[in-house]
Design a protein around this motif. Structure first.
Motif, PDB file in Angstrom:
ATOM      1  N   THR A  72      45.858 -17.256 -28.191  1.00 34.68           N
ATOM      2  CA  THR A  72      44.856 -17.151 -27.133  1.00 34.68           C
ATOM      3  C   THR A  72      45.306 -17.933 -25.914  1.00 34.68           C
ATOM      4  N   ALA A  73      45.279 -17.264 -24.772  1.00 37.99           N
ATOM      5  CA  ALA A  73      45.477 -17.962 -23.500  1.00 37.99           C
ATOM      6  C   ALA A  73      44.117 -18.421 -23.003  1.00 37.99           C
ATOM      7  N   ARG A  74      44.041 -19.665 -22.577  1.00 27.76           N
ATOM      8  CA  ARG A  74      42.782 -20.217 -22.065  1.00 27.76           C
ATOM      9  C   ARG A  74      43.085 -21.033 -20.822  1.00 27.76           C
ATOM     10  N   ILE A  75      42.289 -20.840 -19.779  1.00 30.82           N
ATOM     11  CA  ILE A  75      42.436 -21.664 -18.586  1.00 30.82           C
ATOM     12  C   ILE A  75      41.093 -22.288 -18.245  1.00 30.82           C
ATOM     13  N   VAL A  76      41.155 -23.501 -17.725  1.00 30.22           N
ATOM     14  CA  VAL A  76      39.978 -24.232 -17.261  1.00 30.22           C
ATOM     15  C   VAL A  76      40.294 -24.739 -15.864  1.00 30.22           C
ATOM     16  N   VAL A  77      39.392 -24.524 -14.927  1.00 30.52           N
ATOM     17  CA  VAL A  77      39.608 -24.982 -13.559  1.00 30.52           C
ATOM     18  C   VAL A  77      38.463 -25.893 -13.127  1.00 30.52           C
ATOM     19  N   THR A  78      38.770 -26.816 -12.232  1.00 29.91           N
ATOM     20  CA  THR A  78      37.752 -27.760 -11.783  1.00 29.91           C
ATOM     21  C   THR A  78      36.817 -27.161 -10.739  1.00 29.91           C
ATOM     22  N   ASP A  79      37.220 -26.042 -10.150  1.00 29.20           N
ATOM     23  CA  ASP A  79      36.364 -25.337  -9.194  1.00 29.20           C
ATOM     24  C   ASP A  79      36.099 -23.944  -9.743  1.00 29.20           C
ATOM     25  N   PRO A  80      34.919 -23.696 -10.344  1.00 26.01           N
ATOM     26  CA  PRO A  80      34.652 -22.401 -10.973  1.00 26.01           C
ATOM     27  C   PRO A  80      34.805 -21.216 -10.027  1.00 26.01           C
ATOM     28  N   ALA A  87      53.289 -22.354 -19.934  1.00 22.03           N
ATOM     29  CA  ALA A  87      52.085 -23.143 -19.657  1.00 22.03           C
ATOM     30  C   ALA A  87      52.321 -24.090 -18.486  1.00 22.03           C
ATOM     31  N   ASP A  88      53.474 -24.765 -18.483  1.00 23.66           N
ATOM     32  CA  ASP A  88      53.800 -25.671 -17.366  1.00 23.66           C
ATOM     33  C   ASP A  88      53.851 -24.914 -16.045  1.00 23.66           C
ATOM     34  N   ARG A  89      54.546 -23.783 -16.027  1.00 20.45           N
ATOM     35  CA  ARG A  89      54.733 -23.027 -14.802  1.00 20.45           C
ATOM     36  C   ARG A  89      53.406 -22.455 -14.302  1.00 20.45           C
ATOM     37  N   VAL A 126      48.967 -22.429 -10.303  1.00 19.52           N
ATOM     38  CA  VAL A 126      47.542 -22.402  -9.943  1.00 19.52           C
ATOM     39  C   VAL A 126      47.184 -23.601  -9.070  1.00 19.52           C
ATOM     40  N   ALA A 127      47.630 -24.790  -9.472  1.00 21.02           N
ATOM     41  CA  ALA A 127      47.296 -25.996  -8.701  1.00 21.02           C
ATOM     42  C   ALA A 127      47.860 -25.917  -7.289  1.00 21.02           C
ATOM     43  N   GLU A 128      49.081 -25.410  -7.152  1.00 17.73           N
ATOM     44  CA  GLU A 128      49.724 -25.343  -5.839  1.00 17.73           C
ATOM     45  C   GLU A 128      49.068 -24.281  -4.954  1.00 17.73           C
ATOM     46  N   ARG A 129      48.790 -23.113  -5.513  1.00 17.69           N
ATOM     47  CA  ARG A 129      48.260 -22.013  -4.714  1.00 17.69           C
ATOM     48  C   ARG A 129      46.782 -22.209  -4.362  1.00 17.69           C
ATOM     49  N   LEU A 130      45.994 -22.768  -5.290  1.00 18.54           N
ATOM     50  CA  LEU A 130      44.541 -22.795  -5.119  1.00 18.54           C
ATOM     51  C   LEU A 130      43.979 -24.186  -4.855  1.00 18.54           C
ATOM     52  N   ASP A 131      44.835 -25.206  -4.936  1.00 20.86           N
ATOM     53  CA  ASP A 131      44.401 -26.576  -4.659  1.00 20.86           C
ATOM     54  C   ASP A 131      43.229 -26.980  -5.555  1.00 20.86           C
ATOM     55  N   VAL A 132      43.382 -26.727  -6.855  1.00 18.61           N
ATOM     56  CA  VAL A 132      42.367 -27.108  -7.844  1.00 18.61           C
ATOM     57  C   VAL A 132      43.044 -27.812  -9.003  1.00 18.61           C
ATOM     58  N   GLY A 133      42.248 -28.493  -9.810  1.00 11.12           N
ATOM     59  CA  GLY A 133      42.738 -28.984 -11.081  1.00 11.12           C
ATOM     60  C   GLY A 133      42.663 -27.863 -12.101  1.00 11.12           C
ATOM     61  N   VAL A 134      43.671 -27.777 -12.974  1.00 12.26           N
ATOM     62  CA  VAL A 134      43.717 -26.669 -13.928  1.00 12.26           C
ATOM     63  C   VAL A 134      44.330 -27.129 -15.237  1.00 12.26           C
ATOM     64  N   LEU A 135      43.813 -26.579 -16.308  1.00 13.02           N
ATOM     65  CA  LEU A 135      44.395 -26.741 -17.637  1.00 13.02           C
ATOM     66  C   LEU A 135      44.723 -25.352 -18.153  1.00 13.02           C
ATOM     67  N   THR A 145      48.584 -29.339 -17.843  1.00 14.31           N
ATOM     68  CA  THR A 145      47.606 -29.542 -16.783  1.00 14.31           C
ATOM     69  C   THR A 145      48.336 -29.790 -15.468  1.00 14.31           C
ATOM     70  N   ALA A 146      47.647 -29.505 -14.369  1.00 16.98           N
ATOM     71  CA  ALA A 146      48.201 -29.757 -13.041  1.00 16.98           C
ATOM     72  C   ALA A 146      47.047 -29.957 -12.078  1.00 16.98           C
ATOM     73  N   GLY A 147      47.343 -30.605 -10.944  1.00 18.62           N
ATOM     74  CA  GLY A 147      46.279 -30.895  -9.993  1.00 18.62           C
ATOM     75  C   GLY A 147      45.371 -31.990 -10.516  1.00 18.62           C
ATOM     76  N   PRO A 148      44.274 -32.258  -9.812  1.00 20.36           N
ATOM     77  CA  PRO A 148      43.380 -33.335 -10.234  1.00 20.36           C
ATOM     78  C   PRO A 148      42.624 -32.994 -11.509  1.00 20.36           C
TER      79      PRO A 148
END
Length: 305
Positions: free
Chosen positions: A22-30, A161-163, A168-177, A186-189
């Motif tokens: 399963t691929a799962r992503i979580v972002v700090t800005d829904p 996963a790293d890439r 996502v963090a670079e393009r959208l300026d969000v925290g992401v898992l 994880t990347a971003g805040p």
């Protein structure tokens, strides 16, 4: 695959099946979740086209069919193969990308989703694994010895996963898992109150740990219990000891490792399974959690208890 779940905090989540897990992503800005999902899907599709050993049209399979002749490959595949060779070098060959033939001989010759429930024949073929040093990569020129099938499973999923997280963090300026089964990057805040909260648990009913990952950290779990096939009394698992071409002895049910890249974490967790009783020497002070077949837990390197 190991059950490694996120407990989202002020974030939103999407998930879908991929690569037998399963691929799962979580972002700090829904509000950025749809865009983040598309970016991750695109990255996973690119990695799959580059290095899947289950696709006849992948770049990797083309290189393996070249009869030992050099093939010019994409920068992405060169990056993925280079990382696999680095992992082999750093682990003294415990993580070896030349085990593809051995995995096929053991019956793991298709995507795991299609393998689930399949019973292998009583006489399982075992292929000797060539040494990773026989593979040559010079820039974008890849040479795979004739008859060798590369398998990048121990490194490519973690790199994906790293890439994907970085993109996502670079393009959208969000925290992401980004979690791909047991590989988490994880990347971003991170969420501001408690960071990324991760439940580490192999199977339902197994002992679990809830740990916090700071921004930019990663975690990987390798398991001898998750990806199994065969039949009662002779179940096989997918982590091959390159020295024998057979599944590594089950000294550890699972090994989880925290690091600052998922690639590094998964390289160490896989090598620890292969090294068995010598795993603690390999891991040193790296934060790690090792679970025995009897579900006893050994924590190393400051892993929280």
């Amino acid at each position: 695959m190991p059950l490694v779940e996120t407990l989202p905090i002020r974030a939103d989540t999407a998930q879908w099946p991929v690569w037998g897990t399963t691929a799962r992503i979580v972002v700090t800005d829904p509000s950025r979740l749809p865009e983040a999902t598309e970016l991750v899907r695109s990255e996973l599709a690119a990695v799959d086209a580059a290095c899947s050993r289950f696709r006849a049209d992948s770049e990797l399979r083309r290189a393996c069919r070249a009869g030992g002749e050099p093939v010019t490959v994409s920068p992405l595949l060169a990056h993925l193969v280079g990382a696999a060779l680095d992992a082999a070098r750093e682990t003294g060959g415990a993580v070896d990308p030349t085990v593809g033939g051995a995995l096929c001989g053991l019956g793991y010759d298709r995507d795991f989703a299609a393998l689930t429930g399949r019973r292998v024949a009583p006489a399982v073929r075992v292929f000797a694994t060539p040494d990773w040093r026989a593979v040559r990569l010079r820039g974008l020129e890849l040479t795979v010895p004739d008859g060798v099938l590369l398998d990048l499973g121990a490194t490519a999923k973690a790199m994906a996963a790293d890439r994907a997280a970085a993109r996502v963090a670079e393009r959208l300026d969000v925290g992401v898992l980004v979690a791909l089964g047991g590989d988490i990057a994880t990347a971003g805040p991170a969420p501001t109150d408690q960071g990324w909260q991760i439940l580490v648990q192999d199977r339902p009913g197994d002992p679990g740990d809830c740990v916090r990952l700071p921004a930019g950290a990663a975690l990987a779990t390798s398991s001898t219990a998750g990806r199994t096939w065969g039949r009662p009394g002779e179940l096989l698992h997918h982590i091959v000891d390159p020295r024998t071409g057979r599944p590594a002895p089950t000294v550890w049910r699972t090994v989880s490792v925290a690091a600052f890249t998922c690639l590094r974490a998964n390289t160490l967790s896989t090598a620890a399974i292969v090294r068995g009783h010598a795993a603690s020497d390999l891991l040193g002070r790296t934060p790690s959690r090792l679970v025995t077949p009897d579900l006893d837990i050994l924590r190393l390197g400051g892993w929280p208890s």
